[in-house]
Enzyme design. Structure first.
Site, PDB file in Angstrom:
ATOM      1  N   LYS A  77      42.216  41.833  58.103  1.00 35.03           N
ATOM      2  CA  LYS A  77      40.887  42.437  58.234  1.00 35.03           C
ATOM      3  C   LYS A  77      40.448  42.500  59.704  1.00 35.03           C
ATOM      4  O   LYS A  77      39.855  43.494  60.113  1.00 35.03           O
ATOM      5  CB  LYS A  77      39.857  41.683  57.371  1.00 35.03           C
ATOM      6  CG  LYS A  77      40.122  41.806  55.852  1.00 35.03           C
ATOM      7  CD  LYS A  77      40.092  43.254  55.333  1.00 35.03           C
ATOM      8  CE  LYS A  77      40.177  43.334  53.814  1.00 35.03           C
ATOM      9  NZ  LYS A  77      40.223  44.716  53.293  1.00 35.03           N
ATOM     10  N   SER A 122      36.559  46.528  54.987  1.00 36.71           N
ATOM     11  CA  SER A 122      36.951  45.349  55.744  1.00 36.71           C
ATOM     12  C   SER A 122      36.349  44.184  54.980  1.00 36.71           C
ATOM     13  O   SER A 122      36.460  44.108  53.744  1.00 36.71           O
ATOM     14  CB  SER A 122      36.448  45.449  57.182  1.00 36.71           C
ATOM     15  OG  SER A 122      36.716  44.260  57.891  1.00 36.71           O
ATOM     16  N   TYR A 165      44.680  36.781  55.307  1.00 36.63           N
ATOM     17  CA  TYR A 165      43.680  37.815  54.967  1.00 36.63           C
ATOM     18  C   TYR A 165      42.871  38.189  56.213  1.00 36.63           C
ATOM     19  O   TYR A 165      42.664  39.367  56.507  1.00 36.63           O
ATOM     20  CB  TYR A 165      42.773  37.278  53.862  1.00 36.63           C
ATOM     21  CG  TYR A 165      41.740  38.272  53.353  1.00 36.63           C
ATOM     22  CD1 TYR A 165      42.115  39.331  52.532  1.00 36.63           C
ATOM     23  CD2 TYR A 165      40.392  38.138  53.676  1.00 36.63           C
ATOM     24  CE1 TYR A 165      41.168  40.231  52.050  1.00 36.63           C
ATOM     25  CE2 TYR A 165      39.445  39.029  53.196  1.00 36.63           C
ATOM     26  CZ  TYR A 165      39.830  40.075  52.382  1.00 36.63           C
ATOM     27  OH  TYR A 165      38.894  40.959  51.904  1.00 36.63           O
TER      28      TYR A 165
HETATM   29  N1  LIG Z   1      35.155  41.101  46.331  1.00 32.81           N
HETATM   30  C1  LIG Z   1      34.899  40.590  47.521  1.00 32.81           C
HETATM   31  O1  LIG Z   1      34.273  39.508  47.657  1.00 32.81           O
HETATM   32  C2  LIG Z   1      35.311  41.344  48.747  1.00 32.81           C
HETATM   33  C3  LIG Z   1      34.715  40.977  49.964  1.00 32.81           C
HETATM   34  C4  LIG Z   1      35.075  41.646  51.127  1.00 32.81           C
HETATM   35  C5  LIG Z   1      35.998  42.658  51.070  1.00 32.81           C
HETATM   36  N2  LIG Z   1      36.578  43.013  49.883  1.00 32.81           N
HETATM   37  C6  LIG Z   1      37.566  44.111  49.898  1.00 32.81           C
HETATM   38  O2  LIG Z   1      37.208  45.076  48.928  1.00 32.81           O
HETATM   39  C7  LIG Z   1      38.377  45.820  48.566  1.00 32.81           C
HETATM   40  C8  LIG Z   1      38.426  45.968  47.053  1.00 32.81           C
HETATM   41  O3  LIG Z   1      38.501  44.682  46.450  1.00 32.81           O
HETATM   42  P1  LIG Z   1      37.706  44.285  45.135  1.00 32.81           P
HETATM   43  O4  LIG Z   1      36.761  43.219  45.506  1.00 32.81           O
HETATM   44  O5  LIG Z   1      37.197  45.485  44.425  1.00 32.81           O
HETATM   45  O6  LIG Z   1      38.869  43.533  44.312  1.00 32.81           O
HETATM   46  P2  LIG Z   1      39.871  44.044  43.159  1.00 32.81           P
HETATM   47  O7  LIG Z   1      39.097  44.317  41.916  1.00 32.81           O
HETATM   48  O8  LIG Z   1      40.951  43.027  43.109  1.00 32.81           O
HETATM   49  O9  LIG Z   1      40.415  45.438  43.695  1.00 32.81           O
HETATM   50  C9  LIG Z   1      41.509  45.557  44.553  1.00 32.81           C
HETATM   51  C10 LIG Z   1      42.114  46.920  44.330  1.00 32.81           C
HETATM   52  O10 LIG Z   1      43.160  47.124  45.300  1.00 32.81           O
HETATM   53  C11 LIG Z   1      44.279  47.578  44.577  1.00 32.81           C
HETATM   54  N3  LIG Z   1      45.546  47.327  45.277  1.00 32.81           N
HETATM   55  C12 LIG Z   1      46.093  46.132  45.628  1.00 32.81           C
HETATM   56  N4  LIG Z   1      47.293  46.351  46.219  1.00 32.81           N
HETATM   57  C13 LIG Z   1      47.493  47.699  46.215  1.00 32.81           C
HETATM   58  C14 LIG Z   1      48.528  48.541  46.676  1.00 32.81           C
HETATM   59  N5  LIG Z   1      49.629  48.052  47.276  1.00 32.81           N
HETATM   60  N6  LIG Z   1      48.396  49.900  46.531  1.00 32.81           N
HETATM   61  C15 LIG Z   1      47.299  50.414  45.942  1.00 32.81           C
HETATM   62  N7  LIG Z   1      46.287  49.665  45.455  1.00 32.81           N
HETATM   63  C16 LIG Z   1      46.389  48.319  45.599  1.00 32.81           C
HETATM   64  C17 LIG Z   1      44.226  46.886  43.238  1.00 32.81           C
HETATM   65  O11 LIG Z   1      45.064  47.564  42.338  1.00 32.81           O
HETATM   66  P3  LIG Z   1      45.995  46.832  41.230  1.00 32.81           P
HETATM   67  O12 LIG Z   1      45.123  46.707  40.007  1.00 32.81           O
HETATM   68  O13 LIG Z   1      47.145  47.777  41.054  1.00 32.81           O
HETATM   69  O14 LIG Z   1      46.401  45.496  41.799  1.00 32.81           O
HETATM   70  C18 LIG Z   1      42.743  47.056  42.940  1.00 32.81           C
HETATM   71  O15 LIG Z   1      42.485  48.342  42.451  1.00 32.81           O
HETATM   72  C19 LIG Z   1      39.577  45.070  49.175  1.00 32.81           C
HETATM   73  O16 LIG Z   1      40.007  45.744  50.347  1.00 32.81           O
HETATM   74  C20 LIG Z   1      38.977  43.707  49.551  1.00 32.81           C
HETATM   75  O17 LIG Z   1      39.660  43.120  50.640  1.00 32.81           O
HETATM   76  C21 LIG Z   1      36.261  42.369  48.717  1.00 32.81           C
END
Ligand SMILES: NC(=O)c1ccc[n+]([C@@H]2O[C@H](COP(=O)([O-])OP(=O)(O)OC[C@H]3O[C@@H](n4cnc5c(N)ncnc54)[C@H](OP(=O)(O)O)[C@@H]3O)[C@@H](O)[C@H]2O)c1
Length: 280
Positions: A152, A134, A148
Site C-alpha cells: 500500500k 489504498s 501489506y
Molecule cells: N476492509 C478494510 O478494512 C480495508 C481497509 C483498507 C483498504 N482495504 C482495501 O479494499 C480493497 C477491497 O477489499 P475488501 O475490504 O472489499 O475485502 P474483500 O471482500 O476481501 O475483497 C477483496 C477483493 O479482491 C479480490 N481479489 C483478491 N486477489 C485478487 C486477484 N489476484 N485478482 C482479482 N481479484 C482479486 C477478491 O476476489 P476473490 O473473491 O476472488 O478472492 C475480492 O473480490 C482491497 O484493496 C483492500 O486492501 C480494505
C-alpha cells in the site's frame, strides 16, 4: 447522467457493494473478478447494464486484454476502480516467499499494470477518473502487517508521481484510504504460522477483530467513493473513517517532528559548490 464504471475484485466487500449500488441507480458497470459466476444473480437482474469478465489482476496480459475489450465494447468509461487486494498477517520472519510474491503481484504490480492499461484509453477519450484502493495503512503501519504496508505504501508512491503525469490529460486519480471497515477482508486475509520468538510481543497485530468492533461501515465507504468520483476536482488522497483520520494524522505529525530533528545533519552533506537555483 448515466456513467460507466470499470471495477476489479467485484466478488465481495467494496467491489461487490459498489457494483450493486451503481446498478441500482442506473449506471453501467464493467465488473471484473476471478470467478465470474459469483455475479450470476446480478447478471440475471440487470442484463446489458452489467458487463462481466474474468480477471485475475496478477495476470498482466489478461488485464490488458480485458481493459481493451471493455473500452472497445462499452465506448467511454468514466471511472476506473482498482479495488482488488488481499492481506497477509505475519511478521517479516514468518512470511512465506510465495505469500510475499502473491501480495506484491496482487496489490502492487496488479494496480500499477491496471493504471498503465487504462491510461491510453482515458487519454484518448479526453479524461476520466481512477479510484485506487489504498488504506490508512498506506501512510502508517502496524507491526505484523509489514507486507501489506509495503504494497500500500508502494502504490501510494506510484500514484503520488503518476497523478501529476496524467492530470494534464483530464485524468484525476484518488487514493482511497479506509481505516478498518466491516468487509470480509480480515476473514479472507492469510495468517502465517506464528514464530515462537515473536509470540510475546504485544505490538504485533494478530487478533481477529469481530465485525461489530470494526469502526467502518462498508456501504458508507462505497457511498463516499461514488461522491468522490463525481467531484469536479477530486482530491489525490481521501481518508475514510475516524480511525484512518486519527491514526494517519498522528503518524504524519510524528514524522514531521522526526524530519525537523534531522535538519542539522541533513544540511551538512551538500557539495561545497552546490547552488540550489541551478539544479532544475
Ligand atoms: N476492509 C478494510 O478494512 C480495508 C481497509 C483498507 C483498504 N482495504 C482495501 O479494499 C480493497 C477491497 O477489499 P475488501 O475490504 O472489499 O475485502 P474483500 O471482500 O476481501 O475483497 C477483496 C477483493 O479482491 C479480490 N481479489 C483478491 N486477489 C485478487 C486477484 N489476484 N485478482 C482479482 N481479484 C482479486 C477478491 O476476489 P476473490 O473473491 O476472488 O478472492 C475480492 O473480490 C482491497 O484493496 C483492500 O486492501 C480494505
Amino acid at each position: 447522467m448515466i456513467k460507466t464504471w470499470f471495477i476489479t475484485g467485484t466478488s465481495s466487500g467494496f467491489g461487490r457493494n459498489l457494483t450493486e449500488l451503481l446498478l441500482e441507480r442506473g449506471d453501467r458497470v464493467a465488473a471484473t473478478l476471478r470467478t465470474p459466476s459469483r455475479l450470476d444473480d446480478l447478471a440475471a437482474r440487470y442484463g446489458d447494464q452489467l458487463w462481466v469478465r474474468a480477471l485475475d489482476v496478477t495476470d498482466t496480459g489478461q488485464i490488458r486484454y480485458v481493459v481493451d475489450a471493455a473500452f472497445a465494447e462499452l465506448g467511454r468509461i468514466d471511472v476506473v476502480v482498482s479495488n482488488a487486494g488481499a492481506g497477509v498477517l505475519g511478521t517479516a520472519e514468518e512470511l512465506s516467499d510465495a505469500h510475499i510474491e502473491g501480495a506484491i503481484a496482487t496489490n502492487l504490480t496488479g494496480s500499477i499494470q491496471l493504471a498503465r492499461a487504462v491510461v491510453p484509453h482515458l487519454r484518448a477519450q479526453g479524461g476520466g477518473r481512477i479510484l485506487q484502493l489504498s488504506s490508512m495503512g498506506g501512510q502508517m503501519s502496524f507491526p505484523g502487517f509489514s507486507l501489506y504496508h509495503a504494497t500500500k505504501w508502494g502504490i501510494e508512491g506510484f500514484y503520488d508521481a503518476f497523478a501529476p503525469e496524467v492530470e494534464p490529460f483530464g485524468i484525476h486519480t484518488t487514493l482511497i484510504e479506509p481505516g478498518v471497515i466491516r468487509t470480509p477482508f480480515f476473514a479472507a486475509a492469510v495468517r502465517e504460522p506464528e514464530h515462537p520468538a515473536y509470540a510475546d510481543n504485544p505490538a504485533i497485530t494478530r487478533e481477529d477483530i469481530p465485525l461489530q468492533r470494526m469502526p467502518g461501515d462498508q456501504s458508507k465507504v462505497v457511498g463516499a467513493m461514488i461522491r468522490i468520483a463525481e467531484l469536479e476536482q477530486p482530491p489525490r488522497r481521501q481518508l475514510l473513517g475516524s480511525d484512518a483520520y486519527t491514526l494517519v494524522r498522528d503518524a504524519l505529525t510524528q514524522r514531521l517532528e522526526a524530519v525537523e530533528a534531522q535538519r542539522e545533519i541533513a544540511l551538512t552533506t551538500d557539495a561545497d559548490d552546490f547552488q540550489p537555483a541551478a539544479t532544475r
